[in-house]
Design an enzyme around this catalytic site. Structure first.
Site, mmCIF file in Angstrom:
data_model
loop_
_atom_site.group_PDB
_atom_site.id
_atom_site.type_symbol
_atom_site.label_atom_id
_atom_site.label_comp_id
_atom_site.label_asym_id
_atom_site.label_seq_id
_atom_site.Cartn_x
_atom_site.Cartn_y
_atom_site.Cartn_z
ATOM 1 N N CYS A 58 27.635 40.257 39.399
ATOM 2 C CA CYS A 58 28.380 39.629 38.302
ATOM 3 C C CYS A 58 27.589 38.512 37.630
ATOM 4 C CB CYS A 58 29.704 39.090 38.824
ATOM 5 S SG CYS A 58 30.684 38.255 37.562
ATOM 6 N N ARG A 61 29.631 34.523 36.984
ATOM 7 C CA ARG A 61 30.090 33.754 38.143
ATOM 8 C C ARG A 61 30.210 32.250 37.944
ATOM 9 N NH1 ARG A 61 26.256 35.627 42.812
ATOM 10 N NH2 ARG A 61 25.001 36.659 41.210
ATOM 11 N N TRP A 224 36.844 38.360 31.611
ATOM 12 C CA TRP A 224 36.854 38.930 30.264
ATOM 13 C C TRP A 224 35.599 39.765 30.120
ATOM 14 C CZ3 TRP A 224 37.184 33.527 30.990
ATOM 15 C CH2 TRP A 224 35.949 32.869 31.026
ATOM 16 N N GLU A 229 29.196 45.666 27.877
ATOM 17 C CA GLU A 229 29.913 46.603 28.754
ATOM 18 C C GLU A 229 30.601 47.679 27.920
ATOM 19 O OE1 GLU A 229 32.059 43.184 30.960
ATOM 20 O OE2 GLU A 229 31.831 44.780 32.441
HETATM 21 N N1 ARG Z 1 32.072 47.417 33.245
HETATM 22 C C1 ARG Z 1 33.488 47.619 33.425
HETATM 23 C C2 ARG Z 1 34.077 48.205 32.155
HETATM 24 O O1 ARG Z 1 33.394 48.310 31.180
HETATM 25 C C3 ARG Z 1 34.224 46.347 33.785
HETATM 26 C C4 ARG Z 1 33.669 45.592 34.970
HETATM 27 C C5 ARG Z 1 34.139 44.174 35.061
HETATM 28 N N2 ARG Z 1 33.728 43.426 33.903
HETATM 29 C C6 ARG Z 1 34.056 42.135 33.647
HETATM 30 N N3 ARG Z 1 33.623 41.613 32.544
HETATM 31 N N4 ARG Z 1 34.768 41.444 34.493
HETATM 32 O O2 ARG Z 1 35.223 48.519 32.056
#
Ligand code: ARG
Length: 348
Positions: A58, A61, A224, A229
């Site tokens: 992560c 953090r 968030w 991602e």
């Molecule tokens: N990578 C995952 C997704 O795109 C989420 C993982 C957690 N990500 C976060 N920013 N807490 O759905």
């Protein structure tokens, strides 16, 4: 109960929460007499936060101490668990001002079958996969349990809740709980016509939270999103929504040769669109450059606290322009400390 792990955890708690030696002795004595360790809500709260701090993959953090904890260990009816999950979604979503949140359910008794509380279904059809390919298998499970989706590319999956190994129960999330962001570009109107969107809050529900040797199989947690991602993985990956060719067409990029770098250019535009859309809608999101800077502050804070930094380089580097962040240029020790969040075998 593993007394050694309990002791190890409570020693960490005593140290970081400034409890006395006497407190530690008494607490351990209590636990020995009871022959079981049931964390207090304070210990649980400390545990889930340290587990975030220890999450090597992560990049977010820095904010580990702000994790909001909902202690739901006494909720054991499927319907009531569903209500608690809706409450998690509502509290965490907070109209877009997302609050990092975890709900902890009874150890060894509750299991949530979903990968994330909010996730899009995926269907295998004659003409290829509709929706999120990542969800194909779980979507089939939901259908076999009697659920039926509308078969759009963005059907929100139902919650599948299991208690004490009984038959799992399926619950539909009311629309008003699911905040979503339509993806559009700040300069190019055509991007909106792709009809892309993504949900606001990623709430991982498939991982096991472990502290003091105690396993919590159901402990959904969220932060968030970092823009990449969604923009560089969920919507872009070849085996996910695979949108780069469509984006390239809108931007009239030369897709006949790799060396035009059309994929790279499409990626950047898509990521600009994701960040722009979330920001314009007032939904929390962080770009990967800012996230890397925040991670640097986390590294410094850990150093100052005299703790060894652990991390998984392969996950910490962003999938877009990784070498523009400091993370790319340094090694990390990928040692897993507990408390932590671990993968567990899907129940289906
Ligand atoms: N990578 C995952 C997704 O795109 C989420 C993982 C957690 N990500 C976060 N920013 N807490 O759905």
């Amino acid at each position: 109960m593993n007394l050694q792990e309990v002791q190890q955890f409570l020693e960490l708690y005593q140290l970081e929460q400034n409890e006395s030696e006497v407190w530690l002795e008494n607490r351990l004595q209590q636990i020995k007499i009871a022959e079981e360790y049931i964390p207090t809500t304070e210990e649980l709260t400390f545990g889930v936060r340290v587990a975030w701090r220890n999450s090597n993959k992560c990049i977010g953090r820095l904010f580990w101490q702000t994790l909001h904890v909902i202690d739901a260990r006494d909720i054991l009816k499927e319907e009531a668990i569903f209500t608690a999950l809706l409450e998690h979604i509502r509290y965490a979503t907070n109209d877009g001002k997302i609050r990092p949140t975890i709900t902890v359910f009874a150890s060894d008794r509750v299991r949530i079958w979903n990968h994330q509380l909010i996730r899009y279904a995926g269907y295998e059809t004659q003409s290829g996969i509709v929706g999120d390919p990542h969800s194909v298998e779980f979507t089939r499970v939901c259908e076999s349990l009697g659920w039926q989706g509308e078969r759009t590319a963005f059907d929100v999956l139902p919650l599948v809740i299991q208690v004490d190994g009984r038959e799992p129960q399926v619950f539909t999330i009311p629309d008003e709980y699911v905040l979503e962001v339509p993806i559009r570009h700040p300069e190019f109107q055509e991007v909106e016509k792709l009809g892309l969107k993504w949900y606001a809050v990623p709430i991982i529900s498939s991982m096991r939270f472990q502290m003091a040797g105690v396993d919590f199989q159901a402990a959904p947690f969220n932060g968030w999103y970092m823009g990449t991602e969604i923009g560089a993985r969920n919507l872009a990956d070849y085996d996910r929504y695979n949108m780069l060719p469509a984006v390239a067409e809108i931007f009239q990029l030369d897709t006949t040769k790799q060396s035009s770098l059309w994929r790279d250019r499409a990626l950047v535009e898509l990521n600009i669109a994701v960040l722009h859309s979330f920001k314009e809608d007032g939904v929390s999101i962080v770009d990967h450059h800012t996230a890397a800077q925040q991670f640097k502050l986390f590294e410094e804070a850990e150093e100052k606290a005299n703790r060894d930094l652990t991390g998984n380089w392969t996950w910490l580097i962003p999938p877009l322009s990784p070498a523009t962040t400091h993370i790319f240029h340094k090694p990390f020790v990928n040692v897993y400390n507990t408390p932590n969040y671990f993968y567990q075998k899907p129940p289906y």
